[in-house]
Design a protein around this motif. Sequence first.
Motif, short mmCIF file in Angstrom:
data_model
loop_
_atom_site.label_atom_id
_atom_site.label_comp_id
_atom_site.label_asym_id
_atom_site.label_seq_id
_atom_site.Cartn_x
_atom_site.Cartn_y
_atom_site.Cartn_z
N ARG A 1 -5.42 5.44 -2.04
CA ARG A 1 -4.76 6.57 -2.71
C ARG A 1 -4.67 6.38 -4.23
NH1 ARG A 1 -0.05 6.40 1.85
NH2 ARG A 1 -1.02 7.76 3.41
N SER B 1 6.35 2.77 2.53
CA SER B 1 6.73 2.50 3.93
C SER B 1 6.54 1.02 4.30
CB SER B 1 5.94 3.40 4.89
OG SER B 1 4.56 3.10 4.84
N ASP B 2 5.86 0.26 3.46
CA ASP B 2 5.69 -1.18 3.69
C ASP B 2 6.83 -2.00 3.10
OD1 ASP B 2 3.13 -0.60 4.76
OD2 ASP B 2 2.21 -0.76 2.78
N GLY C 1 0.78 -1.22 0.00
CA GLY C 1 0.00 0.00 0.00
C GLY C 1 0.81 1.27 0.00
N SER C 2 2.07 1.17 0.42
CA SER C 2 2.90 2.37 0.54
C SER C 2 4.37 1.97 0.48
CB SER C 2 2.62 3.05 1.89
OG SER C 2 3.62 3.99 2.20
N ALA D 1 1.70 -1.52 11.26
CA ALA D 1 1.96 -0.07 11.30
C ALA D 1 0.91 0.63 12.15
CB ALA D 1 1.93 0.49 9.87
N ILE E 1 0.15 -5.31 7.66
CA ILE E 1 1.41 -4.67 8.06
C ILE E 1 1.25 -4.07 9.47
CG2 ILE E 1 3.04 -2.81 7.54
CD1 ILE E 1 3.17 -4.99 5.44
N GLY F 1 0.13 -6.53 0.67
CA GLY F 1 0.37 -6.12 2.05
C GLY F 1 -0.03 -4.67 2.25
N ALA F 2 -0.72 -4.40 3.36
CA ALA F 2 -1.09 -3.02 3.67
C ALA F 2 -1.31 -2.90 5.18
CB ALA F 2 -2.36 -2.60 2.91
N GLY F 3 -1.17 -1.67 5.65
CA GLY F 3 -1.37 -1.41 7.07
C GLY F 3 -2.58 -0.53 7.31
N LEU F 4 -2.83 -0.22 8.58
CA LEU F 4 -3.96 0.61 9.03
C LEU F 4 -5.28 -0.04 8.58
CD1 LEU F 4 -2.38 4.14 8.37
CD2 LEU F 4 -2.19 2.65 10.38
C1 RP5 Z 1 -1.40 1.94 4.38
O1 RP5 Z 1 -1.15 2.95 5.28
C2 RP5 Z 1 -0.06 1.50 3.88
O2 RP5 Z 1 -0.12 0.16 3.48
C3 RP5 Z 1 0.85 1.70 5.05
O3 RP5 Z 1 1.02 0.49 5.80
C4 RP5 Z 1 0.11 2.72 5.91
C5 RP5 Z 1 0.85 4.01 6.07
O4 RP5 Z 1 1.18 4.53 4.81
P1 RP5 Z 1 2.10 5.82 4.70
O5 RP5 Z 1 1.35 6.94 5.35
O6 RP5 Z 1 3.40 5.48 5.41
O7 RP5 Z 1 2.31 6.01 3.22
O8 RP5 Z 1 -2.19 2.36 3.33
#
Ligand code: RP5
Length: 164
Positions: free
Chosen positions: A49, A21-22, A18-19, A98, A96, A72-75
């Motif tokens: 996004r 940052s992953d 997703g980012s 995060a 993830i 893979g993605a977070g939040l």
């Molecule tokens: C999610 O939001 C992404 O997969 C990531 O884990 C989290 C934070 O994203 P960033 O703000 O670091 O881009 O969509």
Amino acid sequence: MNSTSKENESPLVGILMGSPSDAEIMSRASNTLNQLGVPCEVLVRSAHRTPDESIEYARSARERGLKVIIAGAGLAAHLAGVVAAYTPLPVIGVPIGAGPLAGQDALLSTVQMPPGTPVATVAINGAQNAAYLAARILALADAELAARLEQAREERRRKVIEGD
Ligand code: RP5
């Protein structure tokens, strides 16, 4: 980010995150697939996004020759679920770890899919097991890969016994 392993081979596994940052966590998936000799591609696609690009990727994945997708993605992680909604391929989700909930939110939003749109969800940050699961799926039709997986399993068994 957009990279393909083994330039001369078409990717069989698509790894999405997703980012950027992953990337550190998700590199465990691409490293493991590289070690197993499974060609993969790695891209950043976000359900929130870049929704259009995420859907386009999912829609075209099978005709491009991909067999499995790891996402893979977070939040509030919706990437794996959105991809699963737009492709008939098996999708493996990696929550993830995060944010303030340390991946509990991503775990629940990835794993709780409605009937008919499955996402095989691994542990929080479980990108390595996502790769092994993808490899096991591919190994159903690839005896050489099955042998490499068996060899990797035997090496892990030997390490446990040697460490006893
Ligand atoms: C999610 O939001 C992404 O997969 C990531 O884990 C989290 C934070 O994203 P960033 O703000 O670091 O881009 O969509």
